[in-house]
Design a protein around this motif. Structure first.
Motif, PDB file in Angstrom:
ATOM      1  N   LYS A  23       3.676   1.632  -9.645  1.00 27.95           N
ATOM      2  CA  LYS A  23       3.663   3.063  -9.444  1.00 27.95           C
ATOM      3  C   LYS A  23       2.281   3.596  -9.202  1.00 27.95           C
ATOM      4  CE  LYS A  23       8.180   3.775 -11.557  1.00 27.95           C
ATOM      5  NZ  LYS A  23       8.960   4.450 -12.250  1.00 27.95           N
ATOM      6  N   ALA A  24       1.226   3.153  -9.729  1.00 30.02           N
ATOM      7  CA  ALA A  24      -0.272   3.410  -9.867  1.00 30.02           C
ATOM      8  C   ALA A  24      -0.534   3.457  -8.182  1.00 30.02           C
ATOM      9  CB  ALA A  24      -1.216   2.583 -10.665  1.00 30.02           C
ATOM     10  N   LYS A  25       0.003   2.244  -7.665  1.00 31.76           N
ATOM     11  CA  LYS A  25      -0.387   2.225  -6.209  1.00 31.76           C
ATOM     12  C   LYS A  25       0.150   3.270  -5.321  1.00 31.76           C
ATOM     13  CE  LYS A  25      -0.319  -1.442  -2.476  1.00 31.76           C
ATOM     14  NZ  LYS A  25       0.008  -2.644  -2.173  1.00 31.76           N
ATOM     15  N   LEU A  26       1.336   3.668  -5.631  1.00 30.86           N
ATOM     16  CA  LEU A  26       2.176   4.662  -4.966  1.00 30.86           C
ATOM     17  C   LEU A  26       1.403   6.013  -5.037  1.00 30.86           C
ATOM     18  CD1 LEU A  26       5.719   3.844  -5.706  1.00 30.86           C
ATOM     19  CD2 LEU A  26       4.675   3.391  -3.759  1.00 30.86           C
ATOM     20  N   ILE A  27       0.947   6.076  -6.331  1.00 30.19           N
ATOM     21  CA  ILE A  27      -0.010   7.448  -6.422  1.00 30.19           C
ATOM     22  C   ILE A  27      -1.013   7.625  -5.702  1.00 30.19           C
ATOM     23  CG2 ILE A  27      -1.111   8.725  -8.241  1.00 30.19           C
ATOM     24  CD1 ILE A  27       0.869   8.029 -10.429  1.00 30.19           C
ATOM     25  N   VAL A  28      -1.876   6.495  -5.742  1.00 28.19           N
ATOM     26  CA  VAL A  28      -3.237   6.393  -5.152  1.00 28.19           C
ATOM     27  C   VAL A  28      -2.959   6.489  -3.742  1.00 28.19           C
ATOM     28  CG1 VAL A  28      -5.159   5.050  -4.519  1.00 28.19           C
ATOM     29  CG2 VAL A  28      -4.346   5.181  -6.878  1.00 28.19           C
ATOM     30  N   GLU A  29      -1.731   5.805  -2.965  1.00 30.42           N
ATOM     31  CA  GLU A  29      -1.510   6.277  -1.638  1.00 30.42           C
ATOM     32  C   GLU A  29      -1.114   7.508  -1.367  1.00 30.42           C
ATOM     33  OE1 GLU A  29       1.582   3.319  -1.093  1.00 30.42           O
ATOM     34  OE2 GLU A  29       0.254   1.595  -0.756  1.00 30.42           O
ATOM     35  N   ARG A  30      -0.369   8.011  -2.265  1.00 33.01           N
ATOM     36  CA  ARG A  30      -0.163   9.492  -1.878  1.00 33.01           C
ATOM     37  C   ARG A  30      -1.468  10.225  -1.851  1.00 33.01           C
ATOM     38  NH1 ARG A  30       4.156  13.017  -1.983  1.00 33.01           N
ATOM     39  NH2 ARG A  30       3.750  15.059  -2.792  1.00 33.01           N
ATOM     40  N   VAL A  31      -2.222  10.514  -2.837  1.00 36.85           N
ATOM     41  CA  VAL A  31      -3.344  11.100  -2.833  1.00 36.85           C
ATOM     42  C   VAL A  31      -4.311  10.813  -1.887  1.00 36.85           C
ATOM     43  CG1 VAL A  31      -5.527  11.631  -4.555  1.00 36.85           C
ATOM     44  CG2 VAL A  31      -3.180  11.550  -5.290  1.00 36.85           C
ATOM     45  N   SER A  32      -4.475   9.663  -1.450  1.00 38.14           N
ATOM     46  CA  SER A  32      -5.528   9.221  -0.523  1.00 38.14           C
ATOM     47  C   SER A  32      -4.790   9.884   0.865  1.00 38.14           C
ATOM     48  CB  SER A  32      -5.401   7.891  -0.378  1.00 38.14           C
ATOM     49  OG  SER A  32      -6.237   7.301  -1.500  1.00 38.14           O
ATOM     50  N   ASP A  33      -3.577   9.791   0.993  1.00 39.08           N
ATOM     51  CA  ASP A  33      -3.055  10.238   2.327  1.00 39.08           C
ATOM     52  C   ASP A  33      -3.393  11.710   2.560  1.00 39.08           C
ATOM     53  OD1 ASP A  33      -1.130   9.853   4.765  1.00 39.08           O
ATOM     54  OD2 ASP A  33       0.266  11.335   3.593  1.00 39.08           O
TER      55      ASP A  33
ATOM     56  N   THR B  91      -1.698  17.380  -9.982  1.00 41.46           N
ATOM     57  CA  THR B  91      -0.606  17.138 -11.021  1.00 41.46           C
ATOM     58  C   THR B  91       0.734  16.909 -10.201  1.00 41.46           C
ATOM     59  OG1 THR B  91      -1.586  18.377 -12.939  1.00 41.46           O
ATOM     60  CG2 THR B  91       0.727  18.104 -12.970  1.00 41.46           C
ATOM     61  N   GLU B  92       0.979  17.772  -9.150  1.00 41.85           N
ATOM     62  CA  GLU B  92       2.159  17.329  -8.673  1.00 41.85           C
ATOM     63  C   GLU B  92       2.313  16.242  -7.640  1.00 41.85           C
ATOM     64  OE1 GLU B  92       4.405  20.018  -4.976  1.00 41.85           O
ATOM     65  OE2 GLU B  92       2.786  20.899  -6.082  1.00 41.85           O
ATOM     66  N   ASP B  93       1.159  15.914  -7.312  1.00 44.25           N
ATOM     67  CA  ASP B  93       0.847  14.654  -6.637  1.00 44.25           C
ATOM     68  C   ASP B  93       1.100  13.437  -7.567  1.00 44.25           C
ATOM     69  OD1 ASP B  93       1.044  15.718  -4.132  1.00 44.25           O
ATOM     70  OD2 ASP B  93      -1.173  16.127  -4.110  1.00 44.25           O
ATOM     71  N   LEU B  94       0.584  13.501  -8.760  1.00 40.15           N
ATOM     72  CA  LEU B  94       0.824  12.486  -9.517  1.00 40.15           C
ATOM     73  C   LEU B  94       2.147  12.111 -10.064  1.00 40.15           C
ATOM     74  CD1 LEU B  94      -2.296  13.052 -12.043  1.00 40.15           C
ATOM     75  CD2 LEU B  94      -2.234  11.448 -10.027  1.00 40.15           C
ATOM     76  N   ARG B  95       2.944  13.427  -9.996  1.00 44.49           N
ATOM     77  CA  ARG B  95       4.152  13.177 -10.803  1.00 44.49           C
ATOM     78  C   ARG B  95       5.196  12.645  -9.840  1.00 44.49           C
ATOM     79  NH1 ARG B  95       4.455  18.665 -14.882  1.00 44.49           N
ATOM     80  NH2 ARG B  95       2.787  17.720 -16.365  1.00 44.49           N
ATOM     81  N   GLN B  96       5.000  13.166  -8.398  1.00 44.12           N
ATOM     82  CA  GLN B  96       5.964  13.132  -7.540  1.00 44.12           C
ATOM     83  C   GLN B  96       6.592  11.785  -7.233  1.00 44.12           C
ATOM     84  OE1 GLN B  96       6.261  11.420  -4.074  1.00 44.12           O
ATOM     85  NE2 GLN B  96       8.324  12.374  -3.626  1.00 44.12           N
ATOM     86  N   PRO B  97       5.609  10.935  -7.154  1.00 45.61           N
ATOM     87  CA  PRO B  97       6.182   9.371  -7.054  1.00 45.61           C
ATOM     88  C   PRO B  97       6.548   8.815  -8.341  1.00 45.61           C
ATOM     89  CG  PRO B  97       3.740   9.439  -6.233  1.00 45.61           C
ATOM     90  CD  PRO B  97       4.191  10.556  -7.168  1.00 45.61           C
ATOM     91  N   THR B  98       6.562   9.319  -9.432  1.00 45.75           N
ATOM     92  CA  THR B  98       6.729   8.900 -10.959  1.00 45.75           C
ATOM     93  C   THR B  98       7.878   9.615 -11.599  1.00 45.75           C
ATOM     94  OG1 THR B  98       5.006   9.992 -11.948  1.00 45.75           O
ATOM     95  CG2 THR B  98       4.597   7.817 -11.056  1.00 45.75           C
ATOM     96  N   SER B  99       7.796  10.751 -11.372  1.00 45.68           N
ATOM     97  CA  SER B  99       8.508  11.810 -12.242  1.00 45.68           C
ATOM     98  C   SER B  99       8.066  11.702 -13.760  1.00 45.68           C
ATOM     99  CB  SER B  99      10.154  11.456 -12.256  1.00 45.68           C
ATOM    100  OG  SER B  99      10.405  11.401 -10.951  1.00 45.68           O
TER     101      SER B  99
END
Length: 377
Positions: A80-90, A111-119
């Protein structure tokens, strides 16, 4: 709450005069504390949201780069850390953060982008009015910091809002936080001793945002007659697990392990308060009454992103010894679902009904009268 190296934070719920530098010191130096799961958006004393912090492009890029690094290194679930980093990078590549020229605006977006892939409600980027230290280890804990902490906990009576005996000899404890055990033990021990001779107990956690897991274990110890395994904490970085048990010895008198216990919950019940509820439910020691709780079971720690900004990153997870899982994302489901405002009356009614069945000759007049007042029979 612990970071990935097994170092701890302190509870920050509802603090109005708390000092961020003190928090950083405690976070990095105190003994094991695992479930200070924070809702930092509720913490007026540490938030710098009322103050503007202009930033330029280079500063913003640096904050985002540090954030992605910390998430990759610390977040409890690497996938999930990978998903967060990918989202923020994108989003960074698409220029989504380019117009955010103030720390508060950037923090809210991140904060919104950290929580979106993880809830994960504990992933939070916050600003602070005080300058955070560059050293990741933070300042050393001092007597002055202890004084500040003690003052803060005294102001809330160590989380104890009310101790009462309701009609029919039903104990009632309104507990608003599980304050750090080093400071709270005398007050909590006295409260639990006062309730020891009641015939049933209602623990009200509807306004409790969590706290020290050692305090959770301490209060729970009064509800059992023998040593009981409550919860485990697994840490990503070390791969280690910390176990939490009831205490063999507690000051004063125990309520004991045979009389009925009722725990009141709401949508605001969070963190260590959820652990308390979840542990007792799994052990079949209490009846949970109210609403499903918020759902946060990932402890972690704070990391500096800027002199006036930090991110809270969960780096561990609770593992109940019975269910082998936790309440993350789902919350603790009550045994009796009612609106939070109706939970106390419901618990009192259920407790009275059970007491009349168990001991029909004891206090029957008072209990029947109160039951009728509550609309029961």
């Amino acid at each position: 709450m612990l970071d990935g190296a097994g170092k701890s934070t302190w509870p920050l719920f509802g603090l109005t005069e708390y000092q961020p530098l003190v928090w950083i010191a405690y976070m990095k130096t105190a003994a094991v504390r695992s479930l200070f799961l924070m809702v930092l958006t509720c913490v007026a004393g540490i938030s710098g949201a009322a103050q503007k912090y202009p930033i330029d492009d280079a500063t913003r890029s640096g904050i985002i780069a540090t954030l992605k690094q910390k998430i990759s290194e610390e977040y409890v679930f690497p996938d999930k850390a990978k998903l967060i980093v990918e989202r923020v990078s994108d989003k960074e590549r698409r220029g989504a953060y380019r117009g955010l020229n103030d720390l508060n605006q950037l923090g809210a977006a991140l904060t919104e982008d950290l929580r979106q892939p993880t809830s994960d409600l504990h992933l939070t980027v916050r600003t602070t009015t005080e300058v955070l230290p560059e050293n990741e280890e933070g300042p050393q804990r001092t007597p002055e910091m202890d004084r500040i902490m003690l003052k803060r906990f005294k102001a809330s009576n160590f989380g104890v809002r009310k101790v009462d005996t309701l009609p029919g000899n039903i104990g009632y404890l309104d507990l608003r936080e599980f304050a750090a055990i080093e400071f709270a033990e005398p007050t909590l021990g006295a409260a639990m001793t006062q309730l020891a001779d009641t015939d049933a107990l209602i623990v009200d956690l509807r306004h409790n945002g969590g706290g020290d897991p050692h305090t959770v274990a301490f209060v729970t110890s009064y509800l059992f007659d023998g040593r009981t395994h409550l919860n485990d904490m697994y840490w990503r970085k070390s791969g280690s697990t910390d176990a939490f048990w009831t205490r063999d010895d507690v000051p004063g008198k125990r309520f004991g392990g045979t009389k009925n216990v009722y725990v009141l919950t709401s949508k605001r019940t969070f963190s260590g308060a959820e652990e308390f509820s979840y542990n007792l439910k799994q052990l079949r020691r209490a009846t949970i009454i109210g609403e499903t709780t918020r759902g946060g079971a990932h402890p972690g720690g704070g990391h500096r992103l800027h002199p006036h900004m930090f991110v809270f990153i969960p780096s561990g997870r609770a593992i109940n010894p019975i269910s082998k899982t936790n309440w993350e994302g789902t919350g603790v489901t009550p045994d009796i679902k009612v609106a939070a405002d109706d939970a106390l009356r419901t618990a009192e009614r259920v407790a009275l009904q059970q007491l009349l069945k168990q001991s029909p000759a004891k206090g029957v007049g008072e209990r029947r009268k109160r039951l009728q007042e509550l609309g029961g029979s």
